[in-house]
Scaffold this active site. Structure first.
Site, PDB file in Angstrom:
ATOM      1  N   SER A  16       0.974  -1.001   0.488  1.00 33.19           N
ATOM      2  CA  SER A  16       0.072   0.170  -0.241  1.00 33.19           C
ATOM      3  C   SER A  16       0.384   1.333  -0.132  1.00 33.19           C
ATOM      4  O   SER A  16       1.411   1.448   0.653  1.00 33.19           O
ATOM      5  CB  SER A  16      -0.945  -0.108   0.946  1.00 33.19           C
ATOM      6  OG  SER A  16      -1.894   1.217   1.325  1.00 33.19           O
ATOM      7  N   LYS A  32      -0.912  -1.180  -4.189  1.00 31.07           N
ATOM      8  CA  LYS A  32      -2.266   0.111  -4.276  1.00 31.07           C
ATOM      9  C   LYS A  32      -1.161   1.009  -3.894  1.00 31.07           C
ATOM     10  O   LYS A  32      -0.992   0.937  -3.327  1.00 31.07           O
ATOM     11  CB  LYS A  32      -2.826  -0.834  -2.801  1.00 31.07           C
ATOM     12  CG  LYS A  32      -3.622   0.046  -2.274  1.00 31.07           C
ATOM     13  CD  LYS A  32      -4.394  -0.702  -0.501  1.00 31.07           C
ATOM     14  CE  LYS A  32      -4.803   0.371   0.150  1.00 31.07           C
ATOM     15  NZ  LYS A  32      -5.412  -0.702   1.264  1.00 31.07           N
ATOM     16  N   LYS A  51      -3.092   5.525  -2.562  1.00 32.02           N
ATOM     17  CA  LYS A  51      -3.845   5.877  -2.119  1.00 32.02           C
ATOM     18  C   LYS A  51      -4.030   6.732  -3.007  1.00 32.02           C
ATOM     19  O   LYS A  51      -3.879   7.734  -3.486  1.00 32.02           O
ATOM     20  CB  LYS A  51      -3.389   6.351  -0.689  1.00 32.02           C
ATOM     21  CG  LYS A  51      -2.895   5.142   0.119  1.00 32.02           C
ATOM     22  CD  LYS A  51      -4.150   5.163   1.233  1.00 32.02           C
ATOM     23  CE  LYS A  51      -4.301   3.259   1.994  1.00 32.02           C
ATOM     24  NZ  LYS A  51      -4.503   3.060   2.506  1.00 32.02           N
ATOM     25  N   ASP A  83      -6.765   2.506  -2.876  1.00 30.93           N
ATOM     26  CA  ASP A  83      -7.897   2.987  -1.504  1.00 30.93           C
ATOM     27  C   ASP A  83      -8.280   4.696  -1.530  1.00 30.93           C
ATOM     28  O   ASP A  83      -7.502   5.359  -1.616  1.00 30.93           O
ATOM     29  CB  ASP A  83      -7.077   2.435  -0.807  1.00 30.93           C
ATOM     30  CG  ASP A  83      -7.197   2.262   0.328  1.00 30.93           C
ATOM     31  OD1 ASP A  83      -8.939   3.029   0.856  1.00 30.93           O
ATOM     32  OD2 ASP A  83      -7.092   1.369   1.594  1.00 30.93           O
ATOM     33  N   GLU A 136     -10.859   0.288  -3.740  1.00 32.85           N
ATOM     34  CA  GLU A 136     -11.141  -0.047  -2.447  1.00 32.85           C
ATOM     35  C   GLU A 136     -12.158   1.455  -1.531  1.00 32.85           C
ATOM     36  O   GLU A 136     -11.171   2.576  -1.470  1.00 32.85           O
ATOM     37  CB  GLU A 136      -9.457  -0.257  -1.417  1.00 32.85           C
ATOM     38  CG  GLU A 136     -10.009  -0.369  -0.046  1.00 32.85           C
ATOM     39  CD  GLU A 136      -8.638  -0.644   1.086  1.00 32.85           C
ATOM     40  OE1 GLU A 136      -7.760  -1.511  -0.344  1.00 32.85           O
ATOM     41  OE2 GLU A 136      -8.737  -0.652   1.534  1.00 32.85           O
ATOM     42  N   ASP A 140     -13.296  -2.026   3.131  1.00 33.85           N
ATOM     43  CA  ASP A 140     -12.766  -1.998   4.364  1.00 33.85           C
ATOM     44  C   ASP A 140     -13.237  -1.496   5.538  1.00 33.85           C
ATOM     45  O   ASP A 140     -13.767  -1.991   6.311  1.00 33.85           O
ATOM     46  CB  ASP A 140     -11.637  -1.078   3.927  1.00 33.85           C
ATOM     47  CG  ASP A 140     -10.345  -1.355   4.926  1.00 33.85           C
ATOM     48  OD1 ASP A 140     -10.582  -1.189   6.320  1.00 33.85           O
ATOM     49  OD2 ASP A 140      -9.416  -0.641   5.327  1.00 33.85           O
ATOM     50  N   LYS A 164      -9.496  -6.964   8.131  1.00 28.40           N
ATOM     51  CA  LYS A 164      -8.855  -6.318   9.194  1.00 28.40           C
ATOM     52  C   LYS A 164      -9.126  -7.142  10.435  1.00 28.40           C
ATOM     53  O   LYS A 164     -10.694  -6.372  10.801  1.00 28.40           O
ATOM     54  CB  LYS A 164      -8.705  -5.013   9.482  1.00 28.40           C
ATOM     55  CG  LYS A 164      -8.163  -4.461   8.075  1.00 28.40           C
ATOM     56  CD  LYS A 164      -8.163  -3.472   8.021  1.00 28.40           C
ATOM     57  CE  LYS A 164      -7.346  -2.578   7.336  1.00 28.40           C
ATOM     58  NZ  LYS A 164      -7.281  -0.939   6.830  1.00 28.40           N
ATOM     59  N   GLY A 208      -3.641  -4.052   6.397  1.00 29.32           N
ATOM     60  CA  GLY A 208      -2.867  -4.207   7.780  1.00 29.32           C
ATOM     61  C   GLY A 208      -3.036  -2.051   8.250  1.00 29.32           C
ATOM     62  O   GLY A 208      -3.987  -1.447   7.902  1.00 29.32           O
TER      63      GLY A 208
HETATM   64  O1  OSB Z   1      -6.842   1.507   4.609  1.00 32.08           O
HETATM   65  O2  OSB Z   1      -5.799   0.188   4.171  1.00 32.08           O
HETATM   66  C1  OSB Z   1      -6.025   1.260   5.006  1.00 32.08           C
HETATM   67  C2  OSB Z   1      -2.910   1.958   7.202  1.00 32.08           C
HETATM   68  C3  OSB Z   1      -3.740   2.602   8.243  1.00 32.08           C
HETATM   69  C4  OSB Z   1      -4.915   3.027   8.009  1.00 32.08           C
HETATM   70  C5  OSB Z   1      -5.606   2.362   6.801  1.00 32.08           C
HETATM   71  C6  OSB Z   1      -4.984   1.894   5.798  1.00 32.08           C
HETATM   72  C7  OSB Z   1      -3.320   2.307   5.705  1.00 32.08           C
HETATM   73  C8  OSB Z   1      -3.237   1.394   4.731  1.00 32.08           C
HETATM   74  C9  OSB Z   1      -1.860   0.733   4.892  1.00 32.08           C
HETATM   75  O3  OSB Z   1      -3.355   1.114   3.990  1.00 32.08           O
HETATM   76  C10 OSB Z   1      -1.523  -0.893   5.245  1.00 32.08           C
HETATM   77  C11 OSB Z   1      -0.026  -1.529   5.587  1.00 32.08           C
HETATM   78  O4  OSB Z   1       0.440  -1.069   4.556  1.00 32.08           O
HETATM   79  O5  OSB Z   1      -0.328  -1.990   6.682  1.00 32.08           O
HETATM   80 MG    MG Z   2      -7.773   0.656   3.031  1.00 31.95          MG
END
Ligand code: OSB
Ligand code: MG
Length: 381
Positions: A135, A161, A163, A188, A214, A239, A263, A291
């Protein structure tokens, strides 16, 4: 299992690189670690994935600390406790999934160790290695984003992925797709869009062969996600919207998504996470493990969970070195050049916790007795 006590610790760890999402920028991770200790002295570890502020979800590490110490610990009977019953035992407490998940996952780890089983096997895992994606947070320019992606692809990661947020979306996707025609790519939004305003943008994104979009809309907007999904070829993945088994059932019944990000902290622990995994498997809905910028402890739990059937898409579970100069477990989580992580074979979550390092990073701690009611309104069960 005879649970003796919980030890709570807050650790403070600087992230190697700031991580930016539509809801904010994280430079430092305040982490709540739960140790569940039984009468023989065996220790199970859990990590609370709540962040410092209530921006991903309503919980923070401070609310979780309070809920664990004042409300969760009193409900845990010290005798006859089984990991798979903990979530049900905590059902008088509404919400607070990340607080529950931290304790519940520590008890799963403890139980696996007492049984001499790997956590993955104890949960019903079937895989010896898991597929990994990354991510990538919002960057200040498309060029920087492309540079990071090049590095992650070189390392072998199977899915990228990125953001997105309003004003930082279509151009980024276009830049990545024109450089990489065929990579497995997803976006995402962390709930940054609305159907009314951004429907046309979503239809544009539909043209870039994304693996998924996402959480485009607000967490409570299952109905709008369902409307949006009908208008797109690209699968939506939820999510933030999935905070319980019921949420997953509702989302699937409404057609609000075609993929689920699981999660364990967001849904209250391994037991509800497994129920969602089983539900999705029955309906042939692919799932993957999300994550929350975890330390090695939470990361190890994510690896165990990713070994379950139905986790067919690469998760956001990646190498310790992407986040931390030094992790708090040994060995650190490493990713092969094929973009996989070996599921560890030792009992429990399968890594050694570096007590010295944990001690050094601890900024507060509390020993919490279990099974004694301490508040004047107590749950009856
Ligand atoms: O939306 O998946 C998410 C990190 C913090 C809060 C939400 C998210 C995320 C990530 C990072 O996308 C995932 C990771 O690398 O741990
Ligand atoms: Mg997410």
């Amino acid at each position: 299992m005879h649970l003796d006590r919980l030890e709570l610790r807050e650790l403070n760890l600087p992230l190697k690189f700031p991580f930016e999402t539509s809801f904010g920028r994280t430079t430092n991770r305040r982490v709540l670690i739960v140790e569940a200790i039984d009468q023989s002295g065996e220790v199970g570890y859990g990590e609370c994935v709540a962040m410092e502020g209530p921006f991903f979800s309503a919980e923070t590490i401070d609310t979780a600390w309070m809920i664990i110490s004042k409300h969760i610990a009193p409900l845990l009977a010290s005798q006859g406790l089984a990991a798979d019953n903990v979530f049900q035992t905590l059902s008088p407490i509404r919400g607070n999934q990340m607080a529950k998940g931290a304790v519940e996952s520590a008890i799963w780890d403890l139980e696996s160790k007492l049984l001499g089983l790997t956590l993955g096997k104890h949960l019903g895992g079937v895989r010896t290695e898991i597929a990994c994606g990354v991510s990538v947070g919002i960057q200040s320019s498309p060029d920087e984003l492309l540079e990071i992606i090049a590095r992650e692809l070189d390392s072998g990661y199977q899915r990228i992925k990125i953001k997105i947020k309003p004003e930082h979306d279509l151009k980024l996707v276009q830049a990545v797709r024109s450089r990489y025609k065929d990579i497995v790519l997803s976006v995402d939004a962390n709930a940054a869009y609305s159907l009314d305003r951004d429907g046309p943008l979503m239809k544009e994104l539909d043209n870039y062969n994304l693996l998924m979009i996402e959480q485009p809309l607000a967490p409570g907007d299952l109905v709008d996600h369902a409307k949006l999904q009908q208008q797109l070829r690209t699968p939506l993945c939820l999510d933030e919207s999935i905070a319980s088994v019921a949420d997953a059932r509702h989302a699937l019944e409404l057609g609000a998504c075609r993929i689920i990000n699981i999660k364990l902290g967001r849904v209250g622990g391994f037991s509800p996470a497994r129920e969602i995994q089983a539900l999705a498997l029955r309906q042939q809905i692919p799932v993957w493990c999300g994550g929350m910028l975890e330390t090695g402890i939470g990361r190890a739990h994510n690896i165990a969970m990713s070994s379950l059937p139905g986790f067919t898409l690469p998760g956001d579970v990646s190498a310790s070195q992407r986040y931390w100069n030094e992790d708090i477990i040994e060995p650190e989580v490493e990713v092969s050049s094929r973009g996989t992580i070996q599921v560890p074979t030792g009992a429990g979550f399968g890594y050694r916790v570096r007590d010295d390092r944990v001690e050094k990073l601890t900024v507060r701690s509390e020993t919490v007795r279990v099974g004694s009611l301490t508040t004047s309104t107590s749950a009856v069960h």
